[in-house]
Design an enzyme around this catalytic site. Structure first.
Site, PDB file in Angstrom:
ATOM      1  N   TYR A  66      42.018  47.545  22.154  1.00  0.00           N
ATOM      2  CA  TYR A  66      40.836  47.780  23.001  1.00  0.00           C
ATOM      3  C   TYR A  66      39.610  47.165  22.342  1.00  0.00           C
ATOM      4  O   TYR A  66      39.435  47.278  21.128  1.00  0.00           O
ATOM      5  CB  TYR A  66      40.605  49.289  23.184  1.00  0.00           C
ATOM      6  CG  TYR A  66      41.039  49.771  24.545  1.00  0.00           C
ATOM      7  CD1 TYR A  66      40.527  49.196  25.709  1.00  0.00           C
ATOM      8  CD2 TYR A  66      41.957  50.808  24.682  1.00  0.00           C
ATOM      9  CE1 TYR A  66      40.923  49.631  26.959  1.00  0.00           C
ATOM     10  CE2 TYR A  66      42.361  51.252  25.934  1.00  0.00           C
ATOM     11  CZ  TYR A  66      41.832  50.658  27.071  1.00  0.00           C
ATOM     12  OH  TYR A  66      42.219  51.080  28.302  1.00  0.00           O
ATOM     13  N   GLU A  68      36.073  46.989  24.078  1.00  0.00           N
ATOM     14  CA  GLU A  68      34.906  47.008  24.971  1.00  0.00           C
ATOM     15  C   GLU A  68      33.674  46.460  24.254  1.00  0.00           C
ATOM     16  O   GLU A  68      33.417  46.804  23.094  1.00  0.00           O
ATOM     17  CB  GLU A  68      34.590  48.434  25.439  1.00  0.00           C
ATOM     18  CG  GLU A  68      35.553  48.975  26.460  1.00  0.00           C
ATOM     19  CD  GLU A  68      36.672  49.774  25.831  1.00  0.00           C
ATOM     20  OE1 GLU A  68      37.001  49.523  24.643  1.00  0.00           O
ATOM     21  OE2 GLU A  68      37.209  50.653  26.531  1.00  0.00           O
ATOM     22  N   ASP A 212      32.234  28.003  42.590  1.00  0.00           N
ATOM     23  CA  ASP A 212      33.551  28.600  42.318  1.00  0.00           C
ATOM     24  C   ASP A 212      34.560  27.456  42.272  1.00  0.00           C
ATOM     25  O   ASP A 212      35.019  26.965  43.297  1.00  0.00           O
ATOM     26  CB  ASP A 212      33.911  29.604  43.417  1.00  0.00           C
ATOM     27  CG  ASP A 212      35.244  30.300  43.154  1.00  0.00           C
ATOM     28  OD1 ASP A 212      36.039  29.766  42.353  1.00  0.00           O
ATOM     29  OD2 ASP A 212      35.493  31.359  43.757  1.00  0.00           O
ATOM     30  N   THR A 238      38.967  30.760  38.076  1.00  0.00           N
ATOM     31  CA  THR A 238      40.176  31.379  37.551  1.00  0.00           C
ATOM     32  C   THR A 238      40.741  30.416  36.513  1.00  0.00           C
ATOM     33  O   THR A 238      40.319  29.264  36.412  1.00  0.00           O
ATOM     34  CB  THR A 238      41.218  31.640  38.659  1.00  0.00           C
ATOM     35  OG1 THR A 238      41.361  30.459  39.439  1.00  0.00           O
ATOM     36  CG2 THR A 238      40.789  32.795  39.538  1.00  0.00           C
ATOM     37  N   LYS A 241      45.121  28.122  37.678  1.00  0.00           N
ATOM     38  CA  LYS A 241      45.492  27.184  38.746  1.00  0.00           C
ATOM     39  C   LYS A 241      45.663  25.785  38.137  1.00  0.00           C
ATOM     40  O   LYS A 241      46.542  25.619  37.297  1.00  0.00           O
ATOM     41  CB  LYS A 241      44.439  27.242  39.861  1.00  0.00           C
ATOM     42  CG  LYS A 241      44.378  28.632  40.519  1.00  0.00           C
ATOM     43  CD  LYS A 241      43.468  28.665  41.720  1.00  0.00           C
ATOM     44  CE  LYS A 241      43.548  29.984  42.454  1.00  0.00           C
ATOM     45  NZ  LYS A 241      42.563  30.972  42.022  1.00  0.00           N
ATOM     46  N   ARG A 247      46.838  34.137  33.878  1.00  0.00           N
ATOM     47  CA  ARG A 247      46.069  34.683  35.009  1.00  0.00           C
ATOM     48  C   ARG A 247      44.833  35.371  34.450  1.00  0.00           C
ATOM     49  O   ARG A 247      44.925  36.358  33.730  1.00  0.00           O
ATOM     50  CB  ARG A 247      46.916  35.672  35.802  1.00  0.00           C
ATOM     51  CG  ARG A 247      48.139  35.020  36.391  1.00  0.00           C
ATOM     52  CD  ARG A 247      48.787  35.911  37.396  1.00  0.00           C
ATOM     53  NE  ARG A 247      48.127  35.769  38.663  1.00  0.00           N
ATOM     54  CZ  ARG A 247      48.528  34.959  39.643  1.00  0.00           C
ATOM     55  NH1 ARG A 247      49.594  34.215  39.473  1.00  0.00           N
ATOM     56  NH2 ARG A 247      47.884  34.902  40.780  1.00  0.00           N
TER      57      ARG A 247
HETATM   58  N1  DSN Z   1      45.201  33.183  46.171  1.00  0.00           N
HETATM   59  C1  DSN Z   1      44.446  32.022  45.750  1.00  0.00           C
HETATM   60  C2  DSN Z   1      44.936  30.799  46.427  1.00  0.00           C
HETATM   61  O1  DSN Z   1      46.113  30.734  46.693  1.00  0.00           O
HETATM   62  O2  DSN Z   1      44.173  29.873  46.666  1.00  0.00           O
HETATM   63  C3  DSN Z   1      42.997  32.194  45.924  1.00  0.00           C
HETATM   64  O3  DSN Z   1      42.581  33.338  45.290  1.00  0.00           O
END
Ligand code: DSN
Length: 435
Positions: A66, A68, A212, A238, A241, A247
């Site tokens: 942990y 924080e 974003d 994120t 991707k 993730r």
């Molecule tokens: N679920 C993602 C996507 O497939 O683009 C977006 O958050």
């Protein structure tokens, strides 16, 4: 096509030995998922293959800790190593994306957006993001989401003629509604984004500019798309991707927003950060600086263009007529007479995994829309190139033209598997399955 075989074991140690003893059912499901990911063509543009190094860090010892707070300012003791991990992740992200400040603690994209809005907006403020059915994200102002209920959401849409962003239309709408925040960055938009235009629109109306980049962060790191973070006020990505990390997510912002961003994460919406994930984000950022990553990012775009050409040659209608990033949005209902969901289900049976998707101005429902969304990041991570994309375009056409013929779909699935097992998948070692 030559038929490759799955390699035999190269070592004698049992794979996932503790799981074998403690929870063989879960171990078996993990093995089956490894096989699924290895033997199929994965076209969901937000998915990828994390490397062994990223997976080792994700499953590492920091899951126990942990922490924080932030480096050198934590609530609990024992942070000698967590501080170093988090600082490394922050510094690497700042270096790659040219942001003044990076917060690497958001658990994923939605909380990252929630915290970034909370940092710079008050409830009731006006926001403008691309409408979800036009390729925007749930958290960019969709009514059923916190972003559409906490804030006054006035979504912009794509140009009805070109199906592309129309910066004059967006400026006109911004002048009318005077939003406090404009969001750029999408989940189903196949074209490049002109960040400078968004900066100008935001300056014109006194709005903050939120970027974003979740879908295209790997392309930005690899030099295949312009980088908004030197000119945006705040933004998120994120990490799993095109960037190929674990993730997770990051918020990237100007120095003046650093403190409000940090407070919006903790105590605002989260408690303890997931340091194991943050350690893996640091690894992914390190990988993203290599020449191999640049080559991968280039191939993602080349592959998308090659696949688009092949699909066009088969008479498919592509939204905007093509692509210049990692994804293709393809209308199948009006042009081929098959709803998006049926098309994606048939493709899945043929070993080609994508998702059905709304197309701009879609007359059908989100659950059974008119299109499918396909992307090239995962295939590019496996080293597939233009030749494989041409073959894939032919398979997609054949599967959609024979969507109810189980024999044809099964035959294609076999051919897809024969091709896939010739291409190594990062983070997966098929030799493990033969034990
Ligand atoms: N679920 C993602 C996507 O497939 O683009 C977006 O958050």
């Amino acid at each position: 096509m030559t038929t490759a075989t799955i390699p035999s074991p190269t070592r004698t140690m049992t794979y996932l030995p503790a799981l074998k003893k403690t929870d063989p059912k879960i171990r078996d499901l993990i093995l089956q998922e490894e096989k699924r990911e290895f033997e199929k063509l994965r076209l969901i543009p937000s998915e990828n293959y994390a490397s062994h190094a990223v997976k080792e860090a994700t499953g590492g010892i920091f899951t126990n800790k942990y922490s924080e707070g932030y480096p050198n300012k934590r609530y609990y003791e024992g942070q000698q190593l967590t501080d170093q991990v988090e600082s490394l992740a922050q510094e690497r992200a700042k270096e790659i994306f040219g942001a003044d400040h990076v917060n690497v603690q958001p658990h994923s994209g939605s909380p990252a957006n929630m915290a970034s809005f909370r940092a710079v907006l008050k409830p009731g403020d006006t926001i403008m993001g691309l409408s979800l059915p036009h390729g925007g994200h749930l958290t960019h102002g969709w009514k059923a989401n916190f972003s559409g209920s906490l804030y006054n959401s006035v979504p912009y849409e794509l140009d009805p003629e070109t199906e592309m962003l129309n910066y004059d239309m967006i400026l006109k709408q911004a002048r009318e509604f005077k939003p406090q925040l404009i969001i750029a960055g999408y989940t189903a938009y196949p074209r490049k984004i002109d960040w400078t235009k968004f900066r100008e629109i935001c300056d014109d109306v006194g709005a903050k500019f939120h970027a974003d980049t979740s879908h295209i962060t790997g392309l930005i790191a690899g030099g295949e798309h312009a980088n908004p973070f030197p000119i945006s006020d705040i933004g998120i990505t994120t990490t799993h991707k095109t960037l190929r990390g674990p993730r997770g997510a990051m918020i990237l912002c100007k120095e003046e927003n650093a403190e409000v961003v940090n407070k919006a994460i903790i105590p605002g919406i989260q408690g303890g950060p997931h340091i194991h994930t943050i350690s893996a984000i640091a690894v992914a950022l390190q990988e993203a600086t290599t020449p191999e990553f640049k080559t991968y990012a280039q191939q993602v775009v080349k592959n998308a263009k090659a696949l688009a050409e092949r699909l066009l040659s088969h008479g498919f209608r592509l939204v905007t007529g093509g692509t210049d990033n990692h994804l293709i949005l393809m209308e199948v209902f009006e042009s081929k007479g098959i709803p998006g969901r049926e098309a994606s289900k048939s493709l899945d049976k043929a070993g080609i995994v994508c998702n059905c998707n709304m197309v701009p101005f879609d007359k059908r429902t989100p659950f059974n829309p008119s299109g499918i969304r396909i992307g090239t990041p995962s295939m590019s991570s496996r080293g597939m190139k233009e030749t494989e994309m041409e073959k894939l375009g032919d398979w997609i056409n054949e599967a959609i033209s024979n969507a109810e013929d189980e024999t044809v779909l099964a035959r294609i699935a076999g051919e897809v598997k024969s091709m896939c097992i010739q291409f190594p998948a990062p983070g997966i070692d098929p030799a493990n399955w033969n034990e």
